[in-house]
Design a protein around this motif. Structure first.
Motif, short mmCIF file in Angstrom:
data_model
loop_
_atom_site.label_atom_id
_atom_site.label_comp_id
_atom_site.label_asym_id
_atom_site.label_seq_id
_atom_site.Cartn_x
_atom_site.Cartn_y
_atom_site.Cartn_z
N SER A 95 0.86 -1.18 0.00
CA SER A 95 0.00 0.00 0.00
C SER A 95 0.89 1.23 0.00
CB SER A 95 -0.94 0.01 1.21
OG SER A 95 -0.21 0.06 2.42
N GLN A 101 -6.01 4.17 6.84
CA GLN A 101 -7.14 3.60 6.11
C GLN A 101 -6.89 3.70 4.62
OE1 GLN A 101 -10.69 5.51 7.53
NE2 GLN A 101 -10.65 4.50 9.51
N GLU A 102 -6.16 2.73 4.11
CA GLU A 102 -5.86 2.74 2.68
C GLU A 102 -5.94 1.32 2.14
OE1 GLU A 102 -1.96 4.41 2.38
OE2 GLU A 102 -0.97 2.57 3.03
N THR A 103 -6.10 1.25 0.83
CA THR A 103 -6.29 -0.04 0.19
C THR A 103 -4.97 -0.80 0.11
OG1 THR A 103 -8.11 0.86 -1.12
CG2 THR A 103 -7.07 -1.17 -1.92
N GLN A 104 -5.02 -2.07 0.43
CA GLN A 104 -3.89 -2.96 0.24
C GLN A 104 -4.11 -3.75 -1.04
OE1 GLN A 104 -2.97 -5.35 3.70
NE2 GLN A 104 -3.48 -3.67 5.10
N TYR A 105 -3.05 -3.84 -1.85
CA TYR A 105 -3.10 -4.56 -3.11
C TYR A 105 -2.30 -5.84 -2.97
CZ TYR A 105 -4.84 -0.11 -4.83
OH TYR A 105 -5.59 1.03 -5.01
N LEU B 34 -13.61 -3.39 5.01
CA LEU B 34 -13.40 -3.58 3.58
C LEU B 34 -13.96 -4.93 3.16
CD1 LEU B 34 -10.45 -2.70 5.11
CD2 LEU B 34 -9.91 -2.12 2.75
N TYR B 36 -13.08 -7.79 0.13
CA TYR B 36 -12.19 -8.22 -0.93
C TYR B 36 -12.84 -9.40 -1.64
CZ TYR B 36 -8.08 -5.45 0.45
OH TYR B 36 -7.21 -4.42 0.72
N THR B 45 -8.67 -9.11 -4.33
CA THR B 45 -8.72 -7.78 -4.91
C THR B 45 -9.74 -6.93 -4.16
OG1 THR B 45 -10.26 -8.61 -6.58
CG2 THR B 45 -7.99 -8.35 -7.24
N PHE B 46 -9.38 -5.69 -3.93
CA PHE B 46 -10.23 -4.78 -3.19
C PHE B 46 -11.53 -4.52 -3.94
CE2 PHE B 46 -11.55 -1.39 -0.57
CZ PHE B 46 -11.97 -0.35 -1.39
N SER B 49 -15.13 -0.31 0.46
CA SER B 49 -14.84 -0.10 1.88
C SER B 49 -15.85 0.86 2.49
CB SER B 49 -13.42 0.46 2.05
OG SER B 49 -13.32 1.75 1.45
#
Lengths: 115, 113
Positions: A95, A101-105, B34, B36, B45-46, B49
């Motif tokens: 990330s 609060q952030e998206t994890q790839y 979130l 996924y 994959t997201f 959220s």
């Protein structure tokens, strides 16, 4: 934009052997995570790096697992010696790392089978 | 101690109908949630959220609802499509855990044509 890369995709070893996994995060991502996903369960965080420093390794079995992130980019996760219960998918994620609060790839994972 | 639980291992729905996936949590410090999606042999994959200051977030066919008093969230997919067939994971994080995500066990959604 290239995603998170992991290798190898599959690995079969015998118990008590050693194994290493490699992860290359998305370019520019400061935070890198290693997760373990056992069949039928959700991913469980093993270790989190911010650049090349460890932020959280509270759930890493340190007697046999180790990880490093030299130069704050690529990372390797090692198991030595492996046990049967280490059979799982090992997922790497990254990330941006500039807020909580952030998206994890996630990468595609390495499927490990310990015999 | 399973802090995030998805009690339904599987769900089967007809194409075009609504899919509702549920998730419960026990840790009152969680404030970011979130969903996924995971296809076989791929990483998660997201999808969508929601922050605890909201009770609903919508993105196209996907809507997440959060009920803080019940410590429950749900993902609605309308209309469901065969390509939505995958394992769906609910995840949560909070002030005391930083960006660490705690995942549920996952629900296998099958959308039948």
């Amino acid at each position: 934009e290239a995603g998170v890369a992991q290798s190898p995709r599959y690995k079969i070893i015998e118990k008590r052997q050693s194994v290493a996994f490699w992860c290359n995060p998305i370019s520019g991502h400061a935070t890198l995570y290693w997760y373990q996903q056992i069949l039928g369960q959700g991913p469980k965080l093993l270790i989190q790096f911010q650049n090349n420093g460890v932020v959280d390794d509270s759930q890493l079995p340190k007697d046999r697992f180790s990880a490093e992130r030299l130069k704050g980019v690529d990372s390797t996760l090692k198991i030595q010696p492996a046990k049967l219960e280490d059979s799982a998918v090992y997922l790497c994620a990254s990330s941006l790392g500039d807020r909580d609060q952030e998206t994890q790839y996630f990468g595609p994972g390495t499927r490990l089978l310990v015999l | 101690d399973q802090q995030v639980k998805q009690n339904s291992p599987s769900l089967s729905v007809q194409e075009g109908r609504i899919s509702i996936l549920n998730c419960d949590y026990t840790n009152s410090m969680f404030d970011y949630f979130l969903w996924y999606k995971k296809y076989p042999a791929e990483g998660p994959t997201f999808l969508i959220s929601i922050s605890s200051i909201k009770d609903k977030n919508e993105d196209g066919r996907f809507t997440v609802f959060l009920n803080k008093s019940a410590k429950h969230l749900s993902l609605h997919i309308v209309p469901s499509q065969p390509g939505d067939s995958a394992v769906y994971f609910c995840a949560a994080s909070g002030e005391t855990s930083g960006s660490r995500l705690t995942f549920g066990e996952g629900t296998q959604l099958t959308v039948n044509p």
